[in-house]
Write an enzyme that holds these catalytic residues in place. Structure first.
Site, short mmCIF file in Angstrom:
data_model
loop_
_atom_site.label_atom_id
_atom_site.label_comp_id
_atom_site.label_asym_id
_atom_site.label_seq_id
_atom_site.Cartn_x
_atom_site.Cartn_y
_atom_site.Cartn_z
N TYR A 9 -0.43 8.55 -2.70
CA TYR A 9 -0.33 8.20 -4.11
C TYR A 9 -1.47 8.85 -4.92
O TYR A 9 -1.33 9.11 -6.10
CB TYR A 9 -0.46 6.68 -4.30
CG TYR A 9 0.80 5.88 -4.05
CD1 TYR A 9 1.91 6.42 -3.39
CD2 TYR A 9 0.87 4.55 -4.48
CE1 TYR A 9 3.04 5.66 -3.17
CE2 TYR A 9 2.02 3.79 -4.26
CZ TYR A 9 3.10 4.34 -3.60
OH TYR A 9 4.23 3.58 -3.39
N GLY A 10 -2.59 9.07 -4.24
CA GLY A 10 -3.81 9.49 -4.94
C GLY A 10 -3.71 10.80 -5.70
O GLY A 10 -4.49 11.06 -6.62
N GLU A 16 -2.61 8.91 7.93
CA GLU A 16 -1.14 8.81 7.95
C GLU A 16 -0.53 9.62 9.09
O GLU A 16 0.53 9.29 9.59
CB GLU A 16 -0.56 9.28 6.61
CG GLU A 16 -0.79 8.32 5.46
CD GLU A 16 0.03 7.02 5.53
OE1 GLU A 16 1.21 7.09 5.90
OE2 GLU A 16 -0.54 5.96 5.23
N CYS A 41 -4.34 -1.52 -2.07
CA CYS A 41 -4.46 -0.09 -2.34
C CYS A 41 -5.32 0.04 -3.60
O CYS A 41 -5.00 -0.56 -4.63
CB CYS A 41 -3.06 0.48 -2.58
SG CYS A 41 -3.02 2.18 -3.17
N ASN A 42 -6.40 0.79 -3.48
CA ASN A 42 -7.30 0.94 -4.63
C ASN A 42 -6.63 1.71 -5.77
O ASN A 42 -6.79 1.39 -6.94
CB ASN A 42 -8.57 1.70 -4.21
CG ASN A 42 -9.43 0.90 -3.26
OD1 ASN A 42 -10.40 0.30 -3.66
ND2 ASN A 42 -9.06 0.89 -1.99
N THR A 43 -5.88 2.75 -5.40
CA THR A 43 -5.22 3.60 -6.40
C THR A 43 -4.25 2.76 -7.23
O THR A 43 -4.23 2.83 -8.47
CB THR A 43 -4.47 4.74 -5.68
OG1 THR A 43 -5.37 5.36 -4.75
CG2 THR A 43 -3.94 5.76 -6.64
N ASP A 91 0.86 -1.19 0.00
CA ASP A 91 0.00 0.00 0.00
C ASP A 91 0.90 1.23 0.00
O ASP A 91 2.11 1.15 0.26
CB ASP A 91 -0.92 0.02 1.24
CG ASP A 91 -1.83 1.25 1.26
OD1 ASP A 91 -2.51 1.51 0.26
OD2 ASP A 91 -1.84 1.98 2.28
N SER A 92 0.29 2.39 -0.25
CA SER A 92 1.03 3.64 -0.20
C SER A 92 1.39 4.04 1.23
O SER A 92 2.08 5.03 1.42
CB SER A 92 0.19 4.75 -0.83
OG SER A 92 -0.94 4.97 -0.02
N CYS A 142 -10.92 3.35 -0.78
CA CYS A 142 -9.51 3.62 -0.46
C CYS A 142 -9.26 2.87 0.83
O CYS A 142 -10.08 2.97 1.77
CB CYS A 142 -9.28 5.12 -0.26
SG CYS A 142 -7.64 5.50 0.43
N THR A 143 -8.19 2.12 0.90
CA THR A 143 -7.99 1.26 2.07
C THR A 143 -7.69 2.04 3.35
O THR A 143 -7.74 1.48 4.44
CB THR A 143 -6.89 0.20 1.80
OG1 THR A 143 -5.70 0.87 1.33
CG2 THR A 143 -7.35 -0.81 0.77
N HIS A 144 -7.39 3.33 3.23
CA HIS A 144 -7.23 4.16 4.43
C HIS A 144 -8.59 4.50 5.07
O HIS A 144 -8.66 4.80 6.25
CB HIS A 144 -6.55 5.49 4.09
CG HIS A 144 -5.06 5.40 3.87
ND1 HIS A 144 -4.50 4.83 2.76
CD2 HIS A 144 -4.02 5.85 4.63
CE1 HIS A 144 -3.18 4.93 2.84
NE2 HIS A 144 -2.87 5.53 3.96
N1 DGL Z 1 -4.70 3.46 0.36
C1 DGL Z 1 -4.73 3.88 -0.97
C2 DGL Z 1 -5.96 3.49 -1.74
O1 DGL Z 1 -6.60 2.52 -1.37
C3 DGL Z 1 -4.21 5.19 -1.43
C4 DGL Z 1 -3.98 6.32 -0.54
C5 DGL Z 1 -3.08 7.36 -1.15
O2 DGL Z 1 -1.88 7.19 -1.00
O3 DGL Z 1 -3.56 8.33 -1.75
O4 DGL Z 1 -6.31 4.08 -2.72
#
Ligand code: DGL
Length: 273
Positions: A42-43, A152, A73-75, A10-11, A184-186
Site C-alpha cells: 500500500y505504501g 511478503e 497498518c500504519n499507512t 493490514d495490506s 510499519c507493521t511489517h
Molecule cells: N504494514 C503496512 C504499514 O504498517 C504497510 C505496508 C505496505 O503495504 O506498504 O504501513
C-alpha cells in the site's frame, strides 16, 4: 461483556505483528484478520487507492460481526483512522499513537527516528502526533520502500534482507537518533537486522505490539471483554496466495491453531455500503 471477535486489517502479513501481541495479551479474545497481500504494498499507492482498499477491508470485517476494529497498518492508519472512527459504530484503533507515546517516553536526547512506508512518511502523521504531545522533539523520518516486499515474499531472514536493511539505513539522516520507531507493521519481522544496522544503543519501538496494550484498556473501558469461558479462535483471510500466507503466518505466530481462508479482491467491494 461481548464474545464477538476483534477485527484487524493490514495490506498483507504486517498486521500479524499486532495480532501476535494481542492474542498473547488477550488469550480469551477471538480475532478475525484480513491481509490484502494481492494489492500489497500500500505504501507506494495513491491516497485514493489506500482509502478505497482500507474501506473494503474494514467493511468486510464489519460483516464478520466484530466488536472492535484495529487498523494494524500504519499507512492505512495515517489515511483512514479519523474517517473510519466517524463512519463506524464500533470502536476503531490505529497503530500510530501507541508507538509515538512510547518513543517520547523512551528518548533520552529528544531525537526520534521513524522508519515507515513512503505514504506514511508523506502523510507526516507521526511527526504531527509526536509534536502535538511533545513539541520539542526532533523527528527524522526515512521511507524504506523495499522492506515490505522482503516480508511478503518470505525473504525476511535472508542474507539479501540483511544487505537491503543495512544499505537503506545508511540513509538515516542523523546519527544522533536514540529511539527508532518501526512505523510499519511489517518491520518488526526485520527487527534483528534493523537493530544490527543502527547499533545496540538505539532503542527500537514496535508500535504494533504497544497497540495490543491499548486494545486491552479500550475493551475494559467499554465493558467489551469476552466472558472467561470463551475459547479463543483466530481466523485469517488473505486476498493473496494462501499457501505463502500460511507459511509466513504459521512461523511468525508459532501456532497451527488458526484457520486461513482465501477472499478474492473482486468480492471485497460488495461489502462496502
Ligand atoms: N504494514 C503496512 C504499514 O504498517 C504497510 C505496508 C505496505 O503495504 O506498504 O504501513
Amino acid at each position: 461483556m461481548s464474545n464477538k471477535p476483534i477485527g484487524l486489517l493490514d495490506s498483507g502479513i504486517g498486521g500479524l505483528t499486532v495480532l501476535k501481541a494481542a492474542q498473547a495479551m488477550l488469550p480469551d479474545e477471538s480475532f478475525v484478520y484480513i491481509g490484502d497481500s494481492a494489492r500489497n504494498p500500500y505504501g507506494d499507492r495513491t491516497s485514493a487507492e489506500i482509502i478505497q482498499y482500507t474501506n473494503e477491508l474494514a467493511s468486510f470485517l464489519v460483516s464478520q460481526d466484530i466488536k472492535m476494529l484495529i487498523i494494524a497498518c500504519n499507512t492505512a492508519t495515517a489515511l483512514t483512522l479519523k474517517q473510519l472512527q466517524k463512519d463506524l459504530d464500533i470502536p476503531v484503533l490505529g497503530v500510530i499513537s501507541a508507538g509515538s507515546t512510547e518513543a517520547i517516553r523512551q528518548t533520552q536526547n529528544g531525537h526520534i527516528g521513524v522508519l515507515a512506508t513512503q505514504s506514511t512518511v508523506d502523510s507526516n502523521y507521526y511527526a504531527q502526533t509526536i509534536s502535538q504531545a511533545s513539541p520539542n522533539m526532533k523527528i527524522s523520518s526515512l521511507a524504506c520502500p523495499d522492506f515490505v516486499q522482503l516480508v511478503e515474499s518470505n525473504q525476511y531472514e535472508s542474507v539479501y534482507a540483511a544487505t537491503v536493511v543495512e544499505k537503506t539505513l545508511q540513509k538515516l539522516p542523523d546519527q544522533s537518533i536514540d529511539t527508532l520507531i518501526l512505523g510499519c507493521t511489517h518491520f518488526p519481522l526485520l527487527a534483528g537486522f534493523i537493530q544490527k544496522a543502527v547499533g545496540p544503543s538505539v532503542h527500537l519501538i514496535d508500535s504494533g505490539a504497544l497497540t495490543a496494550v491499548n486494545i486491552g484498556s479500550r475493551l475494559d473501558a467499554l465493558g467489551l471483554r469476552t466472558g472467561s469461558c470463551n475459547r479463543q479462535t483466530i481466523t485469517l483471510y488473505t486476498t493473496g496466495n494462501v499457501s505463502l500466507f500460511n507459511k509466513i503466518a504459521t512461523k511468525w505466530m508459532q501456532s497451527t491453531d488458526m484457520k486461513i481462508k482465501s477472499i478474492p479482491i473482486e468480492r471485497l467491494s460488495s461489502y462496502v455500503k
